[in-house]
Design a protein around this motif. Structure first.
Motif, PDB file in Angstrom:
ATOM      1  N   UNK A  33     -11.847  33.831 -30.530  1.00 59.89           N
ATOM      2  CA  UNK A  33     -11.831  34.802 -31.609  1.00 59.89           C
ATOM      3  C   UNK A  33     -10.631  34.492 -32.494  1.00 59.89           C
ATOM      4  N   UNK A  34     -10.555  35.098 -33.694  1.00 54.90           N
ATOM      5  CA  UNK A  34      -9.343  34.922 -34.501  1.00 54.90           C
ATOM      6  C   UNK A  34      -8.087  35.320 -33.733  1.00 54.90           C
ATOM      7  N   UNK A  35      -8.218  36.292 -32.823  1.00 56.51           N
ATOM      8  CA  UNK A  35      -7.067  36.688 -32.002  1.00 56.51           C
ATOM      9  C   UNK A  35      -6.610  35.509 -31.158  1.00 56.51           C
ATOM     10  N   UNK A  36      -7.579  34.762 -30.632  1.00 59.60           N
ATOM     11  CA  UNK A  36      -7.266  33.675 -29.707  1.00 59.60           C
ATOM     12  C   UNK A  36      -6.988  32.349 -30.403  1.00 59.60           C
ATOM     13  N   UNK A  37      -7.333  32.241 -31.659  1.00 64.64           N
ATOM     14  CA  UNK A  37      -7.230  30.971 -32.366  1.00 64.64           C
ATOM     15  C   UNK A  37      -5.811  30.399 -32.308  1.00 64.64           C
ATOM     16  N   UNK A  38      -4.819  31.292 -32.452  1.00 65.34           N
ATOM     17  CA  UNK A  38      -3.432  30.829 -32.448  1.00 65.34           C
ATOM     18  C   UNK A  38      -2.981  30.321 -31.094  1.00 65.34           C
ATOM     19  N   UNK A  39      -3.761  30.585 -30.038  1.00 59.59           N
ATOM     20  CA  UNK A  39      -3.379  30.123 -28.709  1.00 59.59           C
ATOM     21  C   UNK A  39      -3.476  28.607 -28.582  1.00 59.59           C
ATOM     22  N   UNK A  40      -4.128  27.967 -29.531  1.00 63.18           N
ATOM     23  CA  UNK A  40      -4.232  26.508 -29.491  1.00 63.18           C
ATOM     24  C   UNK A  40      -2.849  25.870 -29.558  1.00 63.18           C
ATOM     25  N   UNK A  41      -1.900  26.564 -30.182  1.00 63.19           N
ATOM     26  CA  UNK A  41      -0.528  26.065 -30.242  1.00 63.19           C
ATOM     27  C   UNK A  41       0.416  27.155 -29.788  1.00 63.19           C
ATOM     28  N   UNK A  42       1.140  26.902 -28.737  1.00 65.34           N
ATOM     29  CA  UNK A  42       2.152  27.845 -28.281  1.00 65.34           C
ATOM     30  C   UNK A  42       1.621  28.999 -27.452  1.00 65.34           C
ATOM     31  N   UNK A  43       0.330  29.024 -27.173  1.00 60.40           N
ATOM     32  CA  UNK A  43      -0.267  30.081 -26.365  1.00 60.40           C
ATOM     33  C   UNK A  43       0.069  31.472 -26.888  1.00 60.40           C
ATOM     34  N   UNK A  44       0.159  31.636 -28.181  1.00 58.38           N
ATOM     35  CA  UNK A  44       0.401  32.943 -28.788  1.00 58.38           C
ATOM     36  C   UNK A  44      -0.869  33.433 -29.456  1.00 58.38           C
ATOM     37  N   UNK A  45      -1.226  34.692 -29.226  1.00 54.65           N
ATOM     38  CA  UNK A  45      -2.386  35.254 -29.894  1.00 54.65           C
ATOM     39  C   UNK A  45      -1.976  35.779 -31.263  1.00 54.65           C
ATOM     40  N   UNK A  46      -2.989  36.045 -32.085  1.00 52.69           N
ATOM     41  CA  UNK A  46      -2.735  36.616 -33.408  1.00 52.69           C
ATOM     42  C   UNK A  46      -1.993  37.947 -33.277  1.00 52.69           C
ATOM     43  N   UNK A  47      -2.380  38.737 -32.305  1.00 52.11           N
ATOM     44  CA  UNK A  47      -1.741  40.035 -32.111  1.00 52.11           C
ATOM     45  C   UNK A  47      -0.269  39.865 -31.750  1.00 52.11           C
ATOM     46  N   UNK A  48       0.029  38.931 -30.840  1.00 51.10           N
ATOM     47  CA  UNK A  48       1.428  38.738 -30.437  1.00 51.10           C
ATOM     48  C   UNK A  48       2.266  38.144 -31.570  1.00 51.10           C
ATOM     49  N   UNK A  49       1.619  37.392 -32.464  1.00 47.05           N
ATOM     50  CA  UNK A  49       2.343  36.816 -33.604  1.00 47.05           C
ATOM     51  C   UNK A  49       2.733  37.912 -34.595  1.00 47.05           C
ATOM     52  N   UNK A  50       1.827  38.862 -34.824  1.00 47.39           N
ATOM     53  CA  UNK A  50       2.069  39.913 -35.813  1.00 47.39           C
ATOM     54  C   UNK A  50       2.910  41.061 -35.267  1.00 47.39           C
ATOM     55  N   UNK A  51       2.821  41.329 -33.987  1.00 48.98           N
ATOM     56  CA  UNK A  51       3.478  42.502 -33.405  1.00 48.98           C
ATOM     57  C   UNK A  51       4.968  42.629 -33.731  1.00 48.98           C
ATOM     58  N   UNK A  52       5.753  41.524 -33.744  1.00 50.26           N
ATOM     59  CA  UNK A  52       7.181  41.668 -34.060  1.00 50.26           C
ATOM     60  C   UNK A  52       7.465  42.226 -35.455  1.00 50.26           C
ATOM     61  N   UNK A  53       6.480  42.158 -36.348  1.00 48.62           N
ATOM     62  CA  UNK A  53       6.658  42.651 -37.714  1.00 48.62           C
ATOM     63  C   UNK A  53       6.166  44.098 -37.881  1.00 48.62           C
TER      64      UNK A  53
END
Length: 203
Positions: A33-53
């Motif tokens: 899913x788009x949530x999981x797409x970012x896991x391809x690099x750094x094992x970070x989900x879209x949600x975990x990338x945005x949460x700090x902001x």
């Protein structure tokens, strides 16, 4: 602009399924899913990338802070802000509260994962459908896929995500297929993010 975003999302759906089917281990890469797409690099989900902001303001409302423009554009955070606007109206009307850990609680309702209603999250909504509800939900999705009218938030079947009423018939047909494939007789879990990306799992 909204139509362009929705069209792009639908085009993505046509090329690569975004609804995860956890019943097939070998499909993990193909069903991102788009949530999981970012896991391809750094094992970070879209949600975990945005949460700090994401942060809670003094009045209890939720907002974004110090987001790099590249991140804002990549993850369609204009859509997330529309979601925040809907949440903040409920905060100010004393219908929900958001704590410092971004947990959302409906006032007067037990904070439990319940069947039959969508649960609020800062990233979107989710709910569980029992077996009977799953079959009804699939019927509703098939009706939508056949051109039936969708009114966001009008019934328990549709999460109140901004723009969901404008999603294409093909999108609903794909979701219906995933809901059916994941129902093993015990129902399904369905989550949906601010970009109308669904995640379906069997219960």
């Amino acid at each position: 602009m909204k139509k362009v975003v929705i069209s792009a999302l639908v085009a993505t759906l046509a090329l690569s399924p975004i609804l995860s089917d956890t019943s097939k281990a070998h499909a993990s890469e193909k069903t991102r899913t788009p949530i999981q797409e970012a896991q391809k690099t750094g094992e970070q989900s879209e949600i975990s990338i945005i949460k700090p902001y994401v942060f809670v303001q003094k009045d209890g409302t939720i907002a974004l802070k110090d987001v790099p423009q590249s991140v804002y554009d990549t993850y369609n955070l204009q859509g997330l802000e529309a979601h925040f606007e809907a949440l903040n109206k409920r905060v100010l009307n004393k219908q929900i509260t958001i704590d410092e850990n971004l947990n959302i609680t409906e006032i007067g309702i037990k904070a439990l994962a319940v069947y039959g209603s969508w649960t609020y999250h800062w990233w979107g909504y989710d709910r569980k459908f029992n077996n009977s509800q799953t079959k009804q939900y699939q019927d509703k999705l098939n009706t939508a896929a056949a051109g039936g009218t969708i009114v966001a938030g009008a019934t328990a079947w549709w999460p109140p995500v901004a723009g969901i009423a404008g999603v294409s018939a093909g999108y609903w047909a794909l979701l219906s297929a995933r809901v059916g494939a994941n129902n093993k007789g015990k129902g399904v879990y369905v989550g949906v993010t601010w970009v109308n990306a669904f995640n379906v799992k069997p219960l």
